[in-house]
Design an enzyme around this catalytic site. Structure first.
Site: not given
Ligand code: HSE
Length: 433
Positions: A17-18, A109, A133, A138, A140, A191, A205, A209
């Site tokens: 995706t990215v 991350k 970054e 994302g 920001i 995504g 996740d 972060k």
């Molecule tokens: N799975 C992560 C989210 C993707 O939903 O924020 C972005 O880091």
């Protein structure tokens, strides 16, 4: 006269995706980027896992490879852009890339949170830049803001909604549009979710972060494994509804606070009053509210996940590094110095206000005993709300407390939950202001 390098070679690792977003942005914006910055970013190699997979990005077969070494050994690649995620083999690839003289941009991350020390050290050892970054929030530009814009400030605390998938799910549950499973499926289709969505839903996740943000904001090495983490899986629609009735919303927060006894870092569902700046952050949007000693309170807000917002952050890092290469500026090491290591407070040592939902038999004296046990453990009650009673079933009693130490609360709840009139394990949700 030195001839400045104008075209910077990119090796893209991963075309998911990215990666597809990065490919498309470079294709459509190359001329604009060159006009604005004086550098041209040119993709020299793209490494994918399988050549057979159908891809949205229309890359020439000449640049596609399945061997990472084709990027690592290519002298025409200045910057390796790692978008495969996960710890292995990303860690080994990054270490090799720095040793091979490449600069690196990553959105990873998990890798930075769990193996940041070795990655940052390797970058410093080889005087290479590491752009990350896209690893937090994302699109920001919060990493740049903390590293540069706020460099003259001490950051005392921050609260962040840093996972778009969980925020989408909680938004849907709060606004009553769809249920947990449907909201998760929608986040996967768009995504936003990790390939293993347990990383999102179980708060991991967000904790990744949080570790990256804490490292920068508090200039400290963080042991990721000791960060207390709770996800959103066990949140019930009932508590979301009661929170609403009391003037709160529930968000999955990543919390970072500097205290005299250590760092208070944690991820958990949190009740926020509806007038809090983070209370109206809905859907895939992320936001971080922080306090900096010189600049004061500030709020960063934007799309925290998805193809183009995340790719935009990746490309931003690529441009920054490309400009340094062009200008002949050596990579800064200030951010890579081994920072000090601070203790992360165990959850029992943290202090918070609490929402407690007891399921009790509707009998005289029950509420009194609960209040007494809380009081004996030093927990002061802010308000009590008894919900609709039913003659044959247990009734919900909601108590909001003043600030208390979590170990004291847990001690009280062990006693309360052992009483026969208490029919279910008491629900605890921490409250922030
Ligand atoms: N799975 C992560 C989210 C993707 O939903 O924020 C972005 O880091």
């Amino acid at each position: 006269m030195t001839v400045r390098k104008k075209t910077i070679g990119i090796g893209l690792l991963g075309l998911g995706t990215v990666g597809t977003g990065v490919f498309n942005i470079l294709k459509s914006q190359a001329a604009q980027i060159e006009k604005k910055t004086g550098v041209r970013l040119e993709i020299r190699k793209i490494c994918v896992r399988s050549l057979k997979k159908h891809r949205a990005a229309r890359a020439s077969s000449k640049v596609i490879t399945t061997r990472v070494d084709d990027i690592l050994n290519d002298p025409a690649v200045d910057i390796l852009v790692e978008l495969i995620g996960g710890i292995h083999p990303a860690k080994e690839i990054l270490l090799k890339a720095f040793a091979a003289g490449k600069h690196v941009v990553t959105a990873n991350k998990a890798l930075l949170a769990e193996e940041g020390k070795v990655i940052f050290l390797q970058a410093a050892r080889h005087s290479r830049s590491l752009g990350f970054e896209a690893s937090v929030c994302g699109g920001i530009p919060i990493i740049q803001a903390i590293r540069e814009g706020l460099a003259s400030n001490e950051i005392s605390h921050f609260l962040g909604i840093v996972n778009g998938t969980c925020n989408s799910i909680l938004s849907a549950m709060t606004q009553g549009s769809v249920n947990f499973e449907t909201a998760l499926r929608q986040a996967q289709e768009k995504g936003y979710a990790e390939s293993d969505s347990r990383l999102d839903v179980d708060g991991i996740d967000s904790a990744h972060k949080l570790a990256v943000l804490a490292r920068l904001a508090f200039r400290t090495e963080v042991d990721f494994r000791v960060i207390p983490v709770e996800g959103i899986r066990s949140l019930s629609a009932l508590d979301i509804q009661y929170a609403k009735e009391l003037g709160y919303v529930i968000k999955l927060l990543a919390i970072g606070k500097k205290t005299n006894s250590g760092l208070d870092l944690r991820v958990h569902p949190t009740m926020l009053p509806t007038d809090h700046p983070l209370a109206n952050v809905w859907g895939v949007y992320n936001a971080v509210f922080l306090h900096a000693d010189q600049a004061g309170d500030m709020l960063f807000y934007g799309r925290g996940a998805g193809m183009l917002p995340t790719a935009s952050a990746v490309v931003g890092d690529m441009i920054e590094i490309a400009k340094k290469i062009h200008d002949g500026v050596s990579s800064e090491s200030v951010f890579y110095e081994p920072p000090q290591k601070r203790k992360v407070l165990p959850i029992g040592e943290t202090v918070s206000k609490y929402y407690l939902r007891f399921q009790v038999a509707d009998k005289p004296g029950v509420l009194g005993r609960i209040a007494q046990t809380l009081g004996r453990n030093g927990i002061s009650i802010l308000s009590v709300h008894q919900k609709e009673s039913h003659p044959t079933q247990s009734v919900p009693v909601v108590i909001l407390t003043y600030q208390a130490r979590e170990s004291h609360l847990r001690a009280a709840l062990r006693m309360i939950d052992a009483q026969k009139e208490v029919k279910e394990k008491t629900v605890v949700i921490r409250v922030e202001k």
